[in-house]
Design an enzyme around this catalytic site. Structure first.
Site, PDB file in Angstrom:
ATOM      1  N   GLY A  94       0.820  -1.206   0.000  1.00 55.29           N
ATOM      2  CA  GLY A  94       0.000   0.000   0.000  1.00 55.29           C
ATOM      3  C   GLY A  94       0.851   1.252   0.000  1.00 55.29           C
ATOM      4  O   GLY A  94       0.554   2.219  -0.711  1.00 55.29           O
ATOM      5  N   ASP A 319       0.055   0.795  13.004  1.00 55.57           N
ATOM      6  CA  ASP A 319       0.373  -0.576  12.600  1.00 55.57           C
ATOM      7  C   ASP A 319       0.644  -1.488  13.787  1.00 55.57           C
ATOM      8  O   ASP A 319       0.715  -2.710  13.625  1.00 55.57           O
ATOM      9  CB  ASP A 319       1.590  -0.588  11.679  1.00 55.57           C
ATOM     10  CG  ASP A 319       1.282  -0.030  10.302  1.00 55.57           C
ATOM     11  OD1 ASP A 319       0.120  -0.140   9.866  1.00 55.57           O
ATOM     12  OD2 ASP A 319       2.202   0.519   9.664  1.00 55.57           O
TER      13      ASP A 319
END
Length: 435
Positions: A94, A319
């Protein structure tokens, strides 16, 4: 290929390891090197699948890319991108696809971007929208807001863009496009997101102005700025270091040290949270590498307690919430994680997958639209967890399994190689049992 990995309750973990190179900086070093004139050398590059996909993309855009040793790469840029001969396949990256779109948008070229099944589910208009406002054109080839998408770049004009969420990917894409735009480009963020792009652009010779606005900031960049090749030393990725450190915290009797971890203040939210939970976490040998603060972190088994994680900390650890949730399962009381809706549009819906996986392991979890609450206690384990091919979901549950009463298995763990090649070998080298 392996389709399942199983973590078993382990004896105390011990040892010193080095985290893989930081993924964010690895992507950027490749892309900036490809945009620059002259030679860029990189040491400590993360040689995971995501970054290697970005390396192939940069080569397709006209740079010469060569691996010269373990983690060592040489990129010879031609001062810009040219039209590639084939589709740019970004795999599962991404970061790679969004930054490459921003970089490519500034040049008079056409390119088609695509990726794997996971990447095809991730939203792209958050990046293509502002790039289109600058003058880039996009054609959706399948579903709108999803790759594959065709880009036509060049003749851009700078914009002033105010983000509604803190996102380093959006900010970086706009700034990279602004490098080759006419006029000035500014990006204002409500909260500060990771600033690797701003730091690295300066290392490549660009002028970047950052104005602090309390919780947020405004970044200003003049257009028509060429980049010049340089040397980049990539420090260890704090997101990857989190996994062996978490195991050290939750497996009784353990003491684990991870060397060379990046300590950029916009990336250390997890470490701050663990310390608030009572973690025995020691940071030593602070130094500089690649323009970033780094240090060696030691984690010892700790009696953790639940905390309320400040919502404004999300950008610095988005994350890391999956591995935080895994450690929270062993803490006394409730750990509250809110304001993390962005987790739902990562490689997977990470909130839903962590909730389902933890519940299957006997952990009490409450799911909300923008977060979740984990109540700690004895962790039964004994489950096989669906990962939706998400590396962080897989690694978080494997770490959980090292301290659970019964083994924990994860399905489709091959994607661990996207961010952490050698993960299983590292954990087993510390004394873990992952089979």
């Amino acid at each position: 290929m392996t389709s399942q990995l199983t973590a078993h309750r382990s004896a105390p973990l011990a040892g010193t390891v080095r985290a893989p190179g930081d993924k964010s900086m690895s992507h950027r070093s490749m892309i900036f090197g490809g945009m620059a004139s002259g030679v860029t050398t990189v040491e400590g590059l993360l040689e995971g699948d995501d970054v290697l996909a970005t390396a192939r993309a940069v080569e397709a855009f006209g740079a010469q890319v060569e691996r010269t040793g373990e983690g060592e790469w040489r990129i010879e840029g031609a001062g810009g991108f040219k039209t590639p001969l084939s589709v740019i396949d970004c795999g599962n990256a991404g970061t790679g696809v969004r930054l490459l779109m921003g970089a490519a948008a500034g040049y008079p070229l056409t390119a088609t971007f695509d990726g794997d099944a996971s990447l095809r589910k991730r939203p792209m208009k958050r990046v293509t929208g502002p790039l289109a406002d600058m003058g880039a054109r996009f054609g959706w080839l399948a579903a709108e807001d999803r790759v594959p998408v065709a880009l036509t770049g060049g003749a851009l004009k700078g914009i002033s863009y105010v983000q509604t969420v803190a996102s380093a990917q959006i900010k970086s894409a706009i700034l990279l496009a602004g490098l080759n735009a006419e006029g000035v480009t500014t990006v204002t963020e409500p909260e500060k997101s990771r600033d690797h792009t701003e730091r690295m652009l300066r290392a490549f010779g660009a002028e970047v102005l950052v104005e602090d606005r309390g919780e947020g900031w405004t970044i200003t960049l003049k257009g028509r700025q060429p980049l010049k090749g340089t040397h980049v030393a990539v420090p260890g990725d704090p997101s990857s270091a989190a996994f062996p450190l978490a195991a050290g915290l939750i497996v009784p009797g353990s003491e684990v040290t991870v060397e060379g971890v990046m300590l950029n203040r916009l990336r250390t939210g997890l470490f701050d949270t663990w310390i608030e939970m009572g973690a025995d976490l020691i940071i030593q040998n602070r130094r500089q590498a690649g323009g970033e603060d780094v240090g060696d972190i030691t984690a010892r088994h700790s009696r953790l307690k639940g905390v309320v994680v400040p919502e404004d900390r999300a950008a610095s650890m988005i994350d890391e919430y999956p591995i935080l949730a895994a450690t929270a399962a062993f803490a006394e009381g409730v750990t509250v994680m809110r304001g993390v809706g962005e987790m739902r549009v990562k490689e997977s819906d990470r909130i839903a997958l962590m909730v389902n996986g933890l519940r299957a392991c006997g952990v009490q979890v409450e799911e909300e639209a923008e977060g979740f609450l984990v109540t700690g206690g004895p962790v039964r384990g004994g489950a096989t967890v669906a990962t939706a091919h998400d590396h962080r979901i897989a690694m978080s549950h494997l770490v959980l399994g090292l301290a659970a009463e019964q083994p924990v298995s994860v399905l489709d763990p091959e994607m661990i190689a996207t961010s952490f090649p050698g993960f299983v070998e590292m954990m087993n080298g510390l004394g873990g049992r992952i089979t």
